[in-house]
Scaffold this active site. Structure first.
Site, PDB file in Angstrom:
ATOM      1  N   ASP A   1       0.877  -1.165   0.000  1.00  0.00           N
ATOM      2  CA  ASP A   1       0.000   0.000   0.000  1.00  0.00           C
ATOM      3  C   ASP A   1       0.920   1.222   0.000  1.00  0.00           C
ATOM      4  O   ASP A   1       2.114   1.110   0.314  1.00  0.00           O
ATOM      5  CB  ASP A   1      -0.875  -0.037   1.261  1.00  0.00           C
ATOM      6  CG  ASP A   1      -1.646   1.249   1.464  1.00  0.00           C
ATOM      7  OD1 ASP A   1      -2.365   1.667   0.540  1.00  0.00           O
ATOM      8  OD2 ASP A   1      -1.512   1.849   2.548  1.00  0.00           O
TER       9      ASP A   1
ATOM     10  N   ASP B   1      -1.581  -0.774   6.140  1.00  0.00           N
ATOM     11  CA  ASP B   1      -1.683  -0.040   7.410  1.00  0.00           C
ATOM     12  C   ASP B   1      -3.117   0.245   7.845  1.00  0.00           C
ATOM     13  O   ASP B   1      -3.320   0.932   8.847  1.00  0.00           O
ATOM     14  CB  ASP B   1      -0.942   1.309   7.302  1.00  0.00           C
ATOM     15  CG  ASP B   1      -1.719   2.326   6.480  1.00  0.00           C
ATOM     16  OD1 ASP B   1      -1.967   3.439   6.990  1.00  0.00           O
ATOM     17  OD2 ASP B   1      -2.094   2.004   5.341  1.00  0.00           O
TER      18      ASP B   1
ATOM     19  N   ASP C   1      -0.137   5.119   0.992  1.00  0.00           N
ATOM     20  CA  ASP C   1      -0.393   6.064   2.086  1.00  0.00           C
ATOM     21  C   ASP C   1      -0.395   5.353   3.438  1.00  0.00           C
ATOM     22  O   ASP C   1      -1.169   4.422   3.662  1.00  0.00           O
ATOM     23  CB  ASP C   1      -1.743   6.755   1.892  1.00  0.00           C
ATOM     24  CG  ASP C   1      -1.771   7.626   0.639  1.00  0.00           C
ATOM     25  OD1 ASP C   1      -0.686   7.991   0.153  1.00  0.00           O
ATOM     26  OD2 ASP C   1      -2.875   7.933   0.165  1.00  0.00           O
TER      27      ASP C   1
END
Length: 199
Positions: A17, A173, A19
């Site tokens: 991922d 995250d 961001d």
């Protein structure tokens, strides 16, 4: 701090991922959204935004509309955010845990980024951090019909890498992202214990 070693995982490709995982974009996105909304007379509180990290821009604006009973021109806001984002790239930092793994695996296994962000923004982020060249592919929300927590982004990344989903290791995250990777049948690492304090 928990320990981590890649040797504990069996994989043929890695998907990150962007961001919050490989890039600490939270401060940049907050400033961008706050500025774009402020131009239209709307306020954005930092605590409210932080409670909704991991949402795509469209989902964030939808949540804002519902929370504050307003109607936003989402397409215009998205376009404006894309323009404003580059003004705040000086505040951008990497998350060393995932970024260091990407650097260490470059040239050894195929790697991709699968992000709920806009492609121009994600590529600008990776370019600013000198990470873009590490990845064979960058897939973003524009490339799929269903965003995270659907598995589409991760399945597309695996397809582009030419690796079976079950042989991909994912770094994420957010709960939505973890759900998406698991739904794709992939091994997934939650990076949040390793990125405390923006490390």
């Amino acid at each position: 701090m928990p320990g981590f070693t890649l040797a504990d995982h069996d994989f043929d490709a890695i998907i990150f991922d962007c961001d919050g995982t490989i890039a600490d974009t939270l401060p940049v996105h907050f400033l961008t959204f706050k500025e774009a909304l402020g131009e239209r007379g709307h306020n954005l509180e930092e605590a409210w935004y932080h409670a909704r990290t991991g949402l795509s821009s469209s989902k964030l604006f939808a949540a804002y509309e519902q929370a504050f009973d307003v109607k936003l021109d989402r397409e215009a806001l998205l376009d404006r955010c894309r323009m404003l984002y580059e003004n705040h790239l000086d505040t951008l930092r990497e998350h060393g845990f995932a970024a260091d793994i990407a650097r260490s695996q470059f040239g050894h296994v195929p790697m991709a980024v699968a992000s709920a962000g806009q492609k121009t923004v994600v590529k600008a982020t990776l370019q600013t951090l000198d990470l873009l060249e590490l990845f064979d592919h960058v897939v973003t929300v524009e490339d799929v019909r269903h965003p995270k927590p659907a598995p589409d982004l991760y399945l597309l990344a695996a397809e582009k890498l030419g690796v079976a989903p079950q042989r991909c290791l994912v770094f994420e995250d957010t709960d939505e992202g973890l759900e998406a990777a698991r739904a794709a049948g992939m091994d997934v690492v939650d990076v949040r214990p390793f990125t405390i304090g923006g490390k």
